[in-house]
Design an enzyme around this catalytic site. Structure first.
Site, PDB file in Angstrom:
ATOM      1  N   TYR A 112      22.929  28.268   0.027  1.00 40.22           N
ATOM      2  CA  TYR A 112      24.274  28.138  -0.539  1.00 40.22           C
ATOM      3  C   TYR A 112      24.663  26.686  -0.726  1.00 40.22           C
ATOM      4  CZ  TYR A 112      26.400  26.837   3.987  1.00 40.22           C
ATOM      5  OH  TYR A 112      26.753  26.189   5.141  1.00 40.22           O
TER       6      TYR A 112
ATOM      7  N   ARG B 100      20.896  18.902  -4.113  1.00 37.87           N
ATOM      8  CA  ARG B 100      20.634  19.471  -2.781  1.00 37.87           C
ATOM      9  C   ARG B 100      20.377  20.976  -2.897  1.00 37.87           C
ATOM     10  NH1 ARG B 100      25.023  18.768   1.855  1.00 37.87           N
ATOM     11  NH2 ARG B 100      26.093  20.321   0.578  1.00 37.87           N
TER      12      ARG B 100
ATOM     13  N   ARG C 165      12.142  46.301   2.697  1.00 41.27           N
ATOM     14  CA  ARG C 165      12.512  45.531   3.907  1.00 41.27           C
ATOM     15  C   ARG C 165      11.274  44.947   4.597  1.00 41.27           C
ATOM     16  NH1 ARG C 165      13.104  44.874   8.880  1.00 41.27           N
ATOM     17  NH2 ARG C 165      14.776  43.489   9.544  1.00 41.27           N
TER      18      ARG C 165
ATOM     19  N   HIS D 198       9.227  41.510   5.507  1.00 41.76           N
ATOM     20  CA  HIS D 198       9.533  40.082   5.646  1.00 41.76           C
ATOM     21  C   HIS D 198       8.884  39.257   4.541  1.00 41.76           C
ATOM     22  CE1 HIS D 198      10.872  41.345   9.581  1.00 41.76           C
ATOM     23  NE2 HIS D 198      11.363  40.138   9.806  1.00 41.76           N
TER      24      HIS D 198
ATOM     25  N   LYS E 253      20.099  24.280   3.223  1.00 40.20           N
ATOM     26  CA  LYS E 253      21.451  24.818   3.402  1.00 40.20           C
ATOM     27  C   LYS E 253      21.341  26.342   3.343  1.00 40.20           C
ATOM     28  CE  LYS E 253      26.195  23.599   2.094  1.00 40.20           C
ATOM     29  NZ  LYS E 253      26.765  23.486   3.428  1.00 40.20           N
TER      30      LYS E 253
ATOM     31  N   GLU F  36      24.134  16.497  14.502  1.00 40.60           N
ATOM     32  CA  GLU F  36      25.305  16.673  13.630  1.00 40.60           C
ATOM     33  C   GLU F  36      26.300  17.568  14.338  1.00 40.60           C
ATOM     34  OE1 GLU F  36      24.173  18.556   9.904  1.00 40.60           O
ATOM     35  OE2 GLU F  36      22.684  19.794  10.890  1.00 40.60           O
TER      36      GLU F  36
ATOM     37  N   LEU G 221      21.509  18.586   8.102  1.00 38.22           N
ATOM     38  CA  LEU G 221      21.775  18.826   6.689  1.00 38.22           C
ATOM     39  C   LEU G 221      22.264  17.490   6.115  1.00 38.22           C
ATOM     40  CD1 LEU G 221      22.004  21.060   4.447  1.00 38.22           C
ATOM     41  CD2 LEU G 221      24.448  20.775   4.772  1.00 38.22           C
TER      42      LEU G 221
HETATM   43  C1  LIG Z   1      25.339  21.832   9.352  1.00 27.42           C
HETATM   44  C2  LIG Z   1      26.096  20.999   8.369  1.00 27.42           C
HETATM   45  N1  LIG Z   1      25.950  19.667   8.372  1.00 27.42           N
HETATM   46  C3  LIG Z   1      26.613  18.868   7.520  1.00 27.42           C
HETATM   47  C4  LIG Z   1      27.502  19.406   6.594  1.00 27.42           C
HETATM   48  C5  LIG Z   1      28.246  18.486   5.662  1.00 27.42           C
HETATM   49  O1  LIG Z   1      27.763  18.584   4.350  1.00 27.42           O
HETATM   50  P1  LIG Z   1      28.661  18.171   3.109  1.00 27.42           P
HETATM   51  O2  LIG Z   1      29.193  16.817   3.375  1.00 27.42           O
HETATM   52  O3  LIG Z   1      27.719  18.183   1.967  1.00 27.42           O
HETATM   53  O4  LIG Z   1      29.742  19.194   2.996  1.00 27.42           O
HETATM   54  C6  LIG Z   1      27.694  20.800   6.536  1.00 27.42           C
HETATM   55  C7  LIG Z   1      28.600  21.387   5.548  1.00 27.42           C
HETATM   56  O5  LIG Z   1      28.783  22.567   5.472  1.00 27.42           O
HETATM   57  C8  LIG Z   1      26.961  21.613   7.442  1.00 27.42           C
HETATM   58  O6  LIG Z   1      27.102  22.964   7.429  1.00 27.42           O
END
Ligand SMILES: Cc1ncc(COP(=O)(O)O)c(C=O)c1O
Length: 280
Positions: free
Chosen positions: A31, A50, A96, A98, A143, A175, A199
């Site tokens: 997403y 991304r 279903r 994997h 993501k 993070e 991320l």
């Molecule tokens: C795990 C994680 N890290 C960092 C971010 C920040 O990403 P962005 O600045 O692109 O929204 C998000 C945003 O949803 C996230 O889910």
């Protein structure tokens, strides 16, 4: 609310997805979330790059004219300040199994929900955060819609009376549950490097640019837990939350427990950036 599903725009009440969708059964999908200010998507190309990275990493072969679809979705929802949510799952498959099915049609879904951007910095109050063990998988650069680990970590923070969880892996900060983390220590701004353990936030990159333009020193180095505990300032950043100051960590004030001066400095520049986007 008008949404997009598999080639058509429709009212959200009419959008239906199969119960055999692998997004539903396996969390097999990716997403994006794109902030839109006064009808204008911010850092759209970066978000789409991304998205492509997430699609490639998960073997999802989808080609769409995303920019056009997003522009149409924004218009159909009346423009203004919106958060565009875009999701691609592998699609429906009755077996279903994997392993990836050979022929399958991905499910593509988009919606735009109103959001309230930060406007007046004086009313920002800061949040409480707690540190938690980062027990997610090792491919956090994707993501993925498979967000159960993040959901549970956020819940852990909420149950501890905090609004966010700062994740620590092997003694360093990766993070937050749904945001990147910045730690300011002795006037140097630290954030974890882009690798498989975080991320790569689009807001993270923008904040680093603003930090650099403000003449501040920064390092893409994961802050240690002790640096976090002795920080002058801590921020969490994401597309819909912008830059949020953390004023309490694990029940103790961050520095003097007040929002720090560098936050005001960089956040003001963030507001200027938004205004420039809106002005076109
Ligand atoms: C795990 C994680 N890290 C960092 C971010 C920040 O990403 P962005 O600045 O692109 O929204 C998000 C945003 O949803 C996230 O889910």
């Amino acid at each position: 609310m008008a949404v997009y599903l598999n080639g058509a725009f429709m009212p959200v009440e009419e959008a239906q997805v199969s119960v055999l969708d692998r997004g539903f059964l396996f969390g097999d999908g990716v997403y994006e979330v794109i902030p839109v200010y006064a009808g204008k998507p911010m850092r759209l190309q970066e978000h789409l790059q991304r998205l492509q990275q997430s699609l490639n990493a998960t073997h999802l072969d989808v080609t769409e004219d995303w920019a056009v679809l997003i522009a149409d979705l924004i218009e159909l929802n009346g423009g203004g300040d919106l958060s565009v949510y875009l999701q691609v799952t592998r699609g429906a498959d009755a077996r279903r199994d994997h392993a990836l099915p050979e022929s399958i049609f991905p499910t593509i879904f988009m919606m735009a929900t109103p959001f309230t951007p930060v406007q007046d910095l004086e009313v920002v109050t800061g949040i409480k955060a707690v540190t938690v063990e980062d027990n997610r998988w090792l491919r956090c650069f994707i993501k993925s819609i498979c967000l159960q680990p993040n959901v549970l970590l956020k819940q852990q923070a909420n149950e501890a009376g905090a609004q966010d969880a700062i994740l620590v892996r092997d003694g360093v900060v990766t993070e937050a549950a749904a945001a990147n983390v910045f730690v300011i220590k002795d006037k140097v701004v630290y954030t974890a490097p882009k690798n498989d353990l975080i991320l790569a936030g689009i807001t993270r990159d923008l904040v680093l640019e603003l930090v650099r333009d403000a003449g501040l020193e920064y390092r893409e180095e994961a802050p240690s837990l002790s640096m976090l505990e002795n920080a002058n300032e801590i921020w969490v950043t994401s597309s819909t939350r912008e830059i949020v100051p953390v004023i309490e960590l694990d029940g103790k004030p961050v520095a003097n427990g007040k929002i720090g001066p560098l936050w005001y400095n960089v956040m003001q520049q963030y507001q200027v950036f938004k205004q420039q986007l809106i002005a076109g």
